[in-house]
Motif scaffolding. Structure first.
Motif, short mmCIF file in Angstrom:
data_model
loop_
_atom_site.label_atom_id
_atom_site.label_comp_id
_atom_site.label_asym_id
_atom_site.label_seq_id
_atom_site.Cartn_x
_atom_site.Cartn_y
_atom_site.Cartn_z
N SER A 143 6.80 9.81 -14.97
CA SER A 143 5.43 9.30 -14.88
C SER A 143 5.33 7.91 -15.49
O SER A 143 4.65 7.02 -14.96
N PHE A 144 6.02 7.72 -16.62
CA PHE A 144 5.97 6.41 -17.27
C PHE A 144 6.61 5.34 -16.37
O PHE A 144 6.05 4.25 -16.18
N VAL A 145 7.79 5.67 -15.82
CA VAL A 145 8.47 4.71 -14.94
C VAL A 145 7.61 4.41 -13.71
O VAL A 145 7.46 3.25 -13.30
N ALA A 146 7.03 5.46 -13.11
CA ALA A 146 6.18 5.25 -11.93
C ALA A 146 4.96 4.42 -12.28
O ALA A 146 4.53 3.57 -11.50
N SER A 147 4.38 4.66 -13.46
CA SER A 147 3.21 3.88 -13.87
C SER A 147 3.57 2.42 -14.06
O SER A 147 2.81 1.52 -13.68
N VAL A 148 4.75 2.18 -14.66
CA VAL A 148 5.17 0.78 -14.87
C VAL A 148 5.38 0.10 -13.52
O VAL A 148 4.94 -1.04 -13.29
N ILE A 149 6.07 0.78 -12.59
CA ILE A 149 6.30 0.20 -11.27
C ILE A 149 4.98 -0.04 -10.54
O ILE A 149 4.77 -1.07 -9.89
N CYS A 150 4.07 0.92 -10.66
CA CYS A 150 2.75 0.78 -10.03
C CYS A 150 2.01 -0.41 -10.60
O CYS A 150 1.40 -1.19 -9.87
N TRP A 151 2.05 -0.55 -11.94
CA TRP A 151 1.36 -1.69 -12.57
C TRP A 151 1.95 -3.01 -12.10
O TRP A 151 1.24 -3.96 -11.79
N MET A 152 3.29 -3.05 -12.00
CA MET A 152 3.95 -4.29 -11.57
C MET A 152 3.58 -4.60 -10.11
O MET A 152 3.34 -5.76 -9.76
N THR A 153 3.53 -3.55 -9.28
CA THR A 153 3.18 -3.77 -7.87
C THR A 153 1.74 -4.25 -7.73
O THR A 153 1.45 -5.17 -6.96
N VAL A 154 0.85 -3.62 -8.49
CA VAL A 154 -0.56 -4.04 -8.45
C VAL A 154 -0.68 -5.47 -8.92
O VAL A 154 -1.42 -6.29 -8.35
N ASN A 155 0.04 -5.80 -10.01
CA ASN A 155 -0.05 -7.14 -10.57
C ASN A 155 0.48 -8.19 -9.60
O ASN A 155 -0.09 -9.27 -9.46
N ARG A 165 0.83 -1.21 0.00
CA ARG A 165 0.00 0.00 0.00
C ARG A 165 0.86 1.25 0.00
O ARG A 165 0.55 2.23 -0.68
N ALA A 166 1.96 1.23 0.77
CA ALA A 166 2.83 2.41 0.83
C ALA A 166 3.49 2.65 -0.52
O ALA A 166 3.59 3.80 -0.99
N ILE A 167 3.92 1.54 -1.18
CA ILE A 167 4.56 1.70 -2.50
C ILE A 167 3.58 2.32 -3.49
O ILE A 167 3.90 3.28 -4.21
N ILE A 168 2.37 1.76 -3.51
CA ILE A 168 1.35 2.30 -4.45
C ILE A 168 1.04 3.75 -4.11
O ILE A 168 0.94 4.61 -5.01
N PHE A 169 0.89 4.02 -2.81
CA PHE A 169 0.56 5.39 -2.40
C PHE A 169 1.63 6.38 -2.85
O PHE A 169 1.34 7.41 -3.46
N TRP A 170 2.91 6.05 -2.58
CA TRP A 170 3.98 6.98 -2.93
C TRP A 170 4.18 7.07 -4.43
O TRP A 170 4.55 8.14 -4.94
N LEU A 171 3.91 5.97 -5.15
CA LEU A 171 3.98 6.04 -6.61
C LEU A 171 2.90 6.96 -7.16
O LEU A 171 3.14 7.77 -8.07
N ILE A 172 1.71 6.84 -6.61
CA ILE A 172 0.62 7.72 -7.06
C ILE A 172 0.94 9.17 -6.70
O ILE A 172 0.73 10.10 -7.51
N ILE A 173 1.50 9.37 -5.50
CA ILE A 173 1.89 10.74 -5.11
C ILE A 173 2.96 11.27 -6.05
O ILE A 173 2.94 12.44 -6.49
N LEU A 174 3.91 10.39 -6.42
CA LEU A 174 4.97 10.81 -7.34
C LEU A 174 4.41 11.20 -8.70
O LEU A 174 4.78 12.24 -9.27
N ILE A 175 3.50 10.36 -9.21
CA ILE A 175 2.87 10.69 -10.50
C ILE A 175 2.10 11.99 -10.40
O ILE A 175 2.17 12.86 -11.28
N ALA A 176 1.33 12.14 -9.28
CA ALA A 176 0.52 13.36 -9.12
C ALA A 176 1.41 14.59 -9.05
O ALA A 176 1.15 15.61 -9.72
#
Length: 504
Positions: free
Chosen positions: A192-204, A15-26
């Motif tokens: 943003s692209f790198v964060a999105s890829v990391i977020c997708w991998m974490t979600v997956n 959850r923390a990884i996803i949260f900070w990735l979303i914050i980074l993208i935002a």
């Protein structure tokens, strides 16, 4: 029923990884937007500055042309006015480029190189401006005029070159800003692209793998909710029946309390009337006691006056006795006188008779007065006894008045208490009806909850099919595994409320 346990792999780290990735993208998007807006704003100002700086070159050439036209006597006055206006516009624009001008929306120059170049332009503009003013003010044939025209023609090319350099510096600075903006946007897009890829991998890896467990938990919980809703529905129906019976009993109690309240009001009214009557009796007793005191005082005065009368009668008796003695003496003297005292003897005899009658009357009157005094003393004694009796009656009436007041106060308090009880019973009656209605609503809600549990069961099956395809058999195996994992103790059956409601 206990809540669904959180799968072990879906921990706070994911959850923390996803949260900070979303914050980074935002923040990347916000930073790029703010940067773009800031650069667009400065780019607009840079465009205005470049236009004005470019206009300065045209104005310098225009002033040279107008000076030559004045020298050649071509529309002298019109060219003087035009030259004056061109000079004023150039000077204002030049100062605006150096120090800024709100009216022209020009910011002050902060770039050191451009500022140094504008200072070079200013060094050339100062003598150039003086020559322009000399041309405007002096006559064409004057030496000052001719020298000013020569100075303008001499410095015109140098001024134009320096202005061209300044314009080039402005354009170069604007190009650098645009390049920097492009680089920032490209870097933000890459982030943003790198964060999105990391977020997708974490979600997956950390979420989708847990959805299978969650869907199995949903199915198990749906079954438990369904069973609980059945028990709640039964308990709610029993509670509704009990609430209805309680409402009927409360209505009967309310009617009985109304009758008691009416009787208590009557007792209170009667007590109040008795209190009024006793107060009147107490007042009458006090008045009678006062009258008895007055009678006693009057009898004492009569006894006092009777004593005085007795003394007067004794005096009359003494006078009669003395008169009788005098009459005897007179009769003796008349007898001695013989015939000469015969008439005087008759008078003395009559006086003696009167004295005897007066003494007899005085004795009788004294006896009557003495009898009257004795009767008055006896009457005074009776009046005193009567007054004491009235005092005792008054004390008894005071006690009765206090008792009646206590009864009246108690009756009032009893009425108030019954009214409060009546209000409480009305509130209980209202709450009982509400409980009955709520119980019926709970039964209805339990039925709806049962239906929703079945829907959740279907949703969990659909979720498993969406994620893993048509794997109904696989889903059933997962549910069985989940039951084995949690055990029967973590998912207890709801207790039966039916017996508790019946005994309650």
């Amino acid at each position: 029923m206990k809540p669904t346990q959180r799968p072990e792999r879906f921990n706070y780290g994911a959850r923390a990884i996803i949260f900070w990735l979303i914050i980074l993208i935002a923040f990347s998007c916000i930073g790029m937007s703010i940067t773009a807006l800031a650069f667009l704003s400065t780019q607009k100002q840079d465009g205005l500055v470049i236009n004005i700086a470019g206009r300065q070159r045209m104005l310098s050439q225009k002033m040279s042309k107008e000076a030559i036209s004045i020298k050649s006597n071509i529309n002298t006055e019109a060219n003087r006015k035009a030259l004056q206006a061109t000079h004023a516009l150039f000077n204002k624009s030049h100062l605006g480029l150096l120090k800024g001008d709100e009216e022209m929306q020009l910011p002050a120059t902060t770039n050191k190189k451009i500022l140094e170049q504008l200072q070079k332009v200013d060094a050339l503009w100062s003598p150039f401006s003086k020559n322009i003013l000399e041309i405007i003010e002096q006559d064409q044939d004057s030496l000052a005029f001719q020298q000013s025209v020569t100075g303008i023609l001499t410095n015109n090319i140098a001024l134009l070159k320096e202005m061209n350099k300044a314009v080039g510096m402005y354009e170069e600075a604007s190009s650098k800003k645009i390049s920097l903006l492009k680089n920032i946007l490209i870097l933000g897009a890459i982030n943003s692209f790198v964060a999105s890829v990391i977020c997708w991998m974490t979600v997956n890896r950390k979420i989708i793998l847990n959805i299978r467990k969650i869907s199995a938990d949903l199915k198990i919980n749906a079954e438990e909710v369904s069973n609980s809703s059945n028990h709640i529905s039964s308990a709610s129906q029993v509670l509704a029946d009990g609430s209805t019976s309680a409402a009927a009993s409360l209505e009967q109690t309310t009617e009985a309390l109304k009758e008691i309240s009416i009787m208590t009001h009557q007792n209170a009214d009667h007590s109040q009337e008795a209190d009024d009557l006793m107060q009147k009796a107490e007042q009458a007793t006090k008045e009678a006691n006062n009258y008895m005191d007055q009678v006693t005082a009057s009898q004492r005065e009569i006894a006092t006056e009777s004593s005085k009368i007795v003394k007067i009668i004794k005096t009359i008796d003494d006078i009669a006795f003395q008169t009788n003695l005098l009459a005897l003496n007179a009769a003796v003297e008349a007898a001695r006188a013989g015939e000469a005292g015969a008439g005087f003897a008759v008078v003395a005899n009559e006086v003696r008779n009167l004295a005897i009658r007066a003494a007899t009357s005085a004795k009788e009157t004294a006896g009557l007065i003495e009898t009257t005094v004795k009767k008055l003393d006896h009457g005074t004694s009776l009046v005193e006894t009567t007054r004491e009796s009235f005092g005792k009656v008054e004390d008894s009436i005071d006690k009765v008045v206090q008792l009646v007041k206590g009864v009246a106060t108690g009756s009032k308090r009893q009425v108030q208490g019954i009214e409060e009880i009546n209000k409480s019973i009305k509130t209980l009656d209202h709450l009982t009806h509400e409980n009955a209605a709520n119980a019926e609503e709970s039964a209805s809600a339990a039925a709806e909850l049962h239906a929703m549990a079945e829907q959740v069961d279907q949703v969990s099956l659909s979720l498993m099919e969406v994620i893993f395809g048509a794997a109904k058999k696989h889903n059933q195996v997962m549910v069985a595994d989940q039951r084995t994992h949690y055990g029967t103790k973590t998912l207890p059956r709801p207790i039966s409320y039916k017996k508790e409601v019946c005994h309650g």
